[in-house]
Design a protein around this motif. Structure first.
Motif, PDB file in Angstrom:
ATOM      1  N   LEU A  16       5.740  10.316  -1.170  1.00 19.35           N
ATOM      2  CA  LEU A  16       4.982   9.071  -1.143  1.00 19.35           C
ATOM      3  C   LEU A  16       5.909   7.944  -0.724  1.00 19.35           C
ATOM      4  CD1 LEU A  16       2.904   9.336  -4.448  1.00 19.35           C
ATOM      5  CD2 LEU A  16       2.047   9.616  -2.137  1.00 19.35           C
ATOM      6  N   ALA A  17       5.406   7.057   0.094  1.00 17.63           N
ATOM      7  CA  ALA A  17       6.206   5.925   0.550  1.00 17.63           C
ATOM      8  C   ALA A  17       5.299   4.695   0.626  1.00 17.63           C
ATOM      9  CB  ALA A  17       6.847   6.219   1.904  1.00 17.63           C
ATOM     10  N   THR A  18       5.913   3.544   0.936  1.00 12.85           N
ATOM     11  CA  THR A  18       5.211   2.258   0.843  1.00 12.85           C
ATOM     12  C   THR A  18       5.076   1.618   2.210  1.00 12.85           C
ATOM     13  OG1 THR A  18       6.137   1.953  -1.368  1.00 12.85           O
ATOM     14  CG2 THR A  18       5.207   0.024  -0.313  1.00 12.85           C
ATOM     15  N   LEU A  19       3.919   0.973   2.407  1.00 12.97           N
ATOM     16  CA  LEU A  19       3.658   0.159   3.588  1.00 12.97           C
ATOM     17  C   LEU A  19       3.429  -1.276   3.132  1.00 12.97           C
ATOM     18  CD1 LEU A  19       2.904   0.001   6.697  1.00 12.97           C
ATOM     19  CD2 LEU A  19       0.543   0.275   5.942  1.00 12.97           C
ATOM     20  N   LEU A  47      -2.379 -13.117  12.978  1.00 11.58           N
ATOM     21  CA  LEU A  47      -1.194 -12.265  12.976  1.00 11.58           C
ATOM     22  C   LEU A  47      -1.269 -11.263  11.827  1.00 11.58           C
ATOM     23  CD1 LEU A  47       1.701 -11.699  14.072  1.00 11.58           C
ATOM     24  CD2 LEU A  47       2.528 -13.407  12.439  1.00 11.58           C
ATOM     25  N   VAL A  48      -0.941 -10.027  12.146  1.00 13.21           N
ATOM     26  CA  VAL A  48      -0.795  -8.981  11.139  1.00 13.21           C
ATOM     27  C   VAL A  48       0.567  -8.334  11.349  1.00 13.21           C
ATOM     28  CG1 VAL A  48      -1.679  -6.815  10.220  1.00 13.21           C
ATOM     29  CG2 VAL A  48      -3.281  -8.526  11.079  1.00 13.21           C
ATOM     30  N   LEU A  49       1.394  -8.364  10.306  1.00 11.44           N
ATOM     31  CA  LEU A  49       2.700  -7.706  10.333  1.00 11.44           C
ATOM     32  C   LEU A  49       2.691  -6.581   9.312  1.00 11.44           C
ATOM     33  CD1 LEU A  49       5.162 -10.747  10.528  1.00 11.44           C
ATOM     34  CD2 LEU A  49       4.548  -9.173  12.362  1.00 11.44           C
ATOM     35  N   SER A  50       3.099  -5.404   9.737  1.00 13.69           N
ATOM     36  CA  SER A  50       3.215  -4.261   8.827  1.00 13.69           C
ATOM     37  C   SER A  50       4.584  -3.637   9.000  1.00 13.69           C
ATOM     38  CB  SER A  50       2.108  -3.232   9.105  1.00 13.69           C
ATOM     39  OG  SER A  50       2.176  -2.764  10.436  1.00 13.69           O
ATOM     40  N   ALA A  51       5.082  -3.064   7.927  1.00  9.07           N
ATOM     41  CA  ALA A  51       6.428  -2.484   7.956  1.00  9.07           C
ATOM     42  C   ALA A  51       6.489  -1.311   6.988  1.00  9.07           C
ATOM     43  CB  ALA A  51       7.482  -3.538   7.587  1.00  9.07           C
ATOM     44  N   ARG A  52       7.261  -0.298   7.356  1.00  5.08           N
ATOM     45  CA  ARG A  52       7.460   0.867   6.489  1.00  5.08           C
ATOM     46  C   ARG A  52       8.852   1.415   6.752  1.00  5.08           C
ATOM     47  NH1 ARG A  52       9.091   4.753  10.193  1.00  5.08           N
ATOM     48  NH2 ARG A  52       7.523   5.205  11.775  1.00  5.08           N
ATOM     49  N   ARG A  53       9.326   2.244   5.806  1.00  2.00           N
ATOM     50  CA  ARG A  53      10.627   2.876   5.960  1.00  2.00           C
ATOM     51  C   ARG A  53      10.520   4.351   6.343  1.00  2.00           C
ATOM     52  NH1 ARG A  53      12.021  -0.881   1.815  1.00  2.00           N
ATOM     53  NH2 ARG A  53      13.722  -2.224   2.544  1.00  2.00           N
ATOM     54  N   ARG A  54       9.416   4.989   6.008  1.00  2.00           N
ATOM     55  CA  ARG A  54       9.198   6.393   6.342  1.00  2.00           C
ATOM     56  C   ARG A  54       7.862   6.532   7.052  1.00  2.00           C
ATOM     57  NH1 ARG A  54       9.750   9.574   0.830  1.00  2.00           N
ATOM     58  NH2 ARG A  54       9.502  11.348   2.243  1.00  2.00           N
ATOM     59  N   PRO A  55       7.736   7.482   7.991  1.00  2.00           N
ATOM     60  CA  PRO A  55       6.452   7.670   8.688  1.00  2.00           C
ATOM     61  C   PRO A  55       5.333   7.993   7.705  1.00  2.00           C
ATOM     62  CG  PRO A  55       8.215   8.866   9.803  1.00  2.00           C
ATOM     63  CD  PRO A  55       8.785   8.373   8.505  1.00  2.00           C
ATOM     64  N   LEU A  56       4.200   7.328   7.864  1.00  2.00           N
ATOM     65  CA  LEU A  56       3.070   7.467   6.958  1.00  2.00           C
ATOM     66  C   LEU A  56       1.848   7.956   7.725  1.00  2.00           C
ATOM     67  CD1 LEU A  56       3.514   4.131   4.982  1.00  2.00           C
ATOM     68  CD2 LEU A  56       4.282   6.402   4.302  1.00  2.00           C
ATOM     69  N   ILE A  81       0.851  -1.192   0.000  1.00  2.00           N
ATOM     70  CA  ILE A  81       0.000   0.000   0.000  1.00  2.00           C
ATOM     71  C   ILE A  81       0.883   1.238   0.000  1.00  2.00           C
ATOM     72  CG2 ILE A  81      -1.726   1.307   1.294  1.00  2.00           C
ATOM     73  CD1 ILE A  81      -2.777  -1.321   2.361  1.00  2.00           C
ATOM     74  N   ASN A  82       0.687   2.089  -0.987  1.00  2.00           N
ATOM     75  CA  ASN A  82       1.402   3.364  -1.045  1.00  2.00           C
ATOM     76  C   ASN A  82       0.593   4.426  -0.321  1.00  2.00           C
ATOM     77  OD1 ASN A  82       3.766   2.834  -3.002  1.00  2.00           O
ATOM     78  ND2 ASN A  82       2.001   1.970  -4.052  1.00  2.00           N
ATOM     79  N   ASP A  83       1.285   5.286   0.375  1.00  2.00           N
ATOM     80  CA  ASP A  83       0.623   6.291   1.189  1.00  2.00           C
ATOM     81  C   ASP A  83       1.475   7.553   1.204  1.00  2.00           C
ATOM     82  OD1 ASP A  83      -1.244   7.428   2.827  1.00  2.00           O
ATOM     83  OD2 ASP A  83      -0.536   6.460   4.670  1.00  2.00           O
ATOM     84  N   VAL A  84       0.861   8.672   1.606  1.00  2.00           N
ATOM     85  CA  VAL A  84       1.611   9.920   1.718  1.00  2.00           C
ATOM     86  C   VAL A  84       2.370   9.919   3.032  1.00  2.00           C
ATOM     87  CG1 VAL A  84       0.007  11.198   0.274  1.00  2.00           C
ATOM     88  CG2 VAL A  84      -0.391  11.097   2.733  1.00  2.00           C
ATOM     89  N   THR A  85       3.525  10.550   3.041  1.00  2.00           N
ATOM     90  CA  THR A  85       4.355  10.608   4.231  1.00  2.00           C
ATOM     91  C   THR A  85       3.742  11.552   5.258  1.00  2.00           C
ATOM     92  OG1 THR A  85       5.713  12.361   3.249  1.00  2.00           O
ATOM     93  CG2 THR A  85       6.438  10.085   2.936  1.00  2.00           C
ATOM     94  N   PHE A  86       4.227  11.423   6.490  1.00  2.00           N
ATOM     95  CA  PHE A  86       3.671  12.223   7.582  1.00  2.00           C
ATOM     96  C   PHE A  86       3.942  13.706   7.378  1.00  2.00           C
ATOM     97  CE2 PHE A  86       3.062  13.704  11.921  1.00  2.00           C
ATOM     98  CZ  PHE A  86       1.946  12.977  12.298  1.00  2.00           C
TER      99      PHE A  86
END
Length: 346
Positions: free
Chosen positions: A122-125, A133-142, A108-113
């Motif tokens: 724009l960054a990716t989640l 179980l749900v695992l989520s990960a991102r590299r930039r705050p969203l 899921i692509n989302d706008v950064t904080f």
């Protein structure tokens, strides 16, 4: 959890613990979620480890932390390899939700904080969903996933991974609608300036807004084929009601994307109008320059001829030679101007 009253000391000031965990919750269908202070509290970590009492584990990681992916590979052994491959995709990642065995994978692509209406904001989640179980990960705050965290902290009932994903898509649609509303307001201001005859100052901003809308539409639009395949053959643990909720969330998201497409078309028309007005202004400037050059032709021609140092130049010894030549030049210039204006009127 970092920087909030009552947050455990294990969460560092950088927003994650020693294993890269930003936040962790045990979600219950009937009561508020229980926060986890560190990743080790979730162990043992398996797809069905938290499903015995109907609860679901949600762990959200910061991939910019060096130990996050290492911890996931070591402890989340049930994750399919395609999840880790998706983390390292070099090309632009389109939003998609697909099935891999008994697991659902979502990109899921989302706008950064700190979104500032730039195409690069724009960054990716990445998400992996299984029965417990749900695992989520991102590299930039969203923005959207942060709204989801706040909703879980407020005690909103989210008892399954599909409900969590549906809430995330709804949050993303709300955030995207807010961006479209702000962009529309700015486009209205640019359009007013354009109609007032000031196209030059708005050209750069129009181009920037169009790049942003194109990137939002390209990256945020879910791949319909992947979603349809998943909804037609979902894993056995996905309930019918959860599928319908996900379908409705996708349809609402599509409406927002339609608004983006309409705004993009409007911006394109404004670009064309601005380019037309700039071209007309340039043509007027070029015409004025051409007219000045044509009107100056007699004086340049005569001055060039009479400036030659040769014998027999007319009126060289005449007492009123200068005034005669001045009258001749003025007459020729007036004749050329008359002919030019007459041709323009035709």
């Amino acid at each position: 959890m970092a920087g909030l009253p009552g947050a455990p000391a294990a969460i560092s000031s950088y927003g994650c613990d020693a294993d890269g965990l930003i936040c962790g919750y045990r979600l219950h269908p009937e009561r508020p979620a229980e926060p986890l202070s560190q990743a080790s509290e979730a162990l043992p970590l398996h797809a069905d480890s938290a499903a015995a009492d109907g609860s679901v584990l949600w762990l959200h990681f910061n991939l910019s932390h060096a130990g996050a992916e290492t911890w996931l590979r070591k402890h989340a052994t049930d994750l399919p390899e395609s999840f880790f491959e998706a983390l390292h995709e070099s090309a632009s990642r389109s939003t998609r939700i697909e099935r891999d065995g008994d697991c659902l994978l979502a990109v899921i692509n989302d706008v950064t904080f700190d979104f500032s209406f730039e195409a690069s904001d724009l960054a990716t989640l990445w998400l992996a969903l299984s029965p417990g179980l749900v695992l989520s990960a991102r590299r930039r705050p969203l923005r959207s996933v942060d709204r989801l965290r706040m909703a879980v902290r407020r005690g909103e009932p989210l008892g399954s991974g599909l409900e969590l994903l549906t809430h995330l898509l709804n949050d993303q649609a709300d955030e995207l609608q807010r961006i479209v509303r702000q962009a529309t307001q700015r486009v209205d201001e640019i359009e007013d300036a354009l109609l007032a005859g000031r196209p030059e100052a708005q050209t750069a901003e129009i181009a920037s807004l169009r790049r942003l809308m194109v990137r939002l539409q390209r990256l945020l639009a879910p791949e319909p084929n992947a979603l349809l395949r998943m909804l037609s053959r979902p894993p056995a643990w996905v309930a019918v009601e959860a599928r319908e909720q996900l379908r409705r969330a996708s349809e609402e998201f599509a409406l927002v994307l339609g608004d983006i497409a309409a705004l993009q078309e409007r911006i394109k028309l404004m670009q064309d109008e601005s380019a037309t007005r700039v071209a007309e202004a340039n043509n007027r400037s070029l015409f004025t320059l051409t007219m000045v050059t044509v009107l100056a032709l007699p004086i340049n021609l005569v001055s060039g001829l009479f400036g030659m140092n040769v014998g027999g130049i007319p009126l060289a010894e005449h007492g009123r030679g200068f005034w005669i030549m001045l009258a001749l030049i003025a007459g020729l210039t007036g004749a050329i101007a008359f002919l030019a204006l007459r041709r323009m009127r035709r």
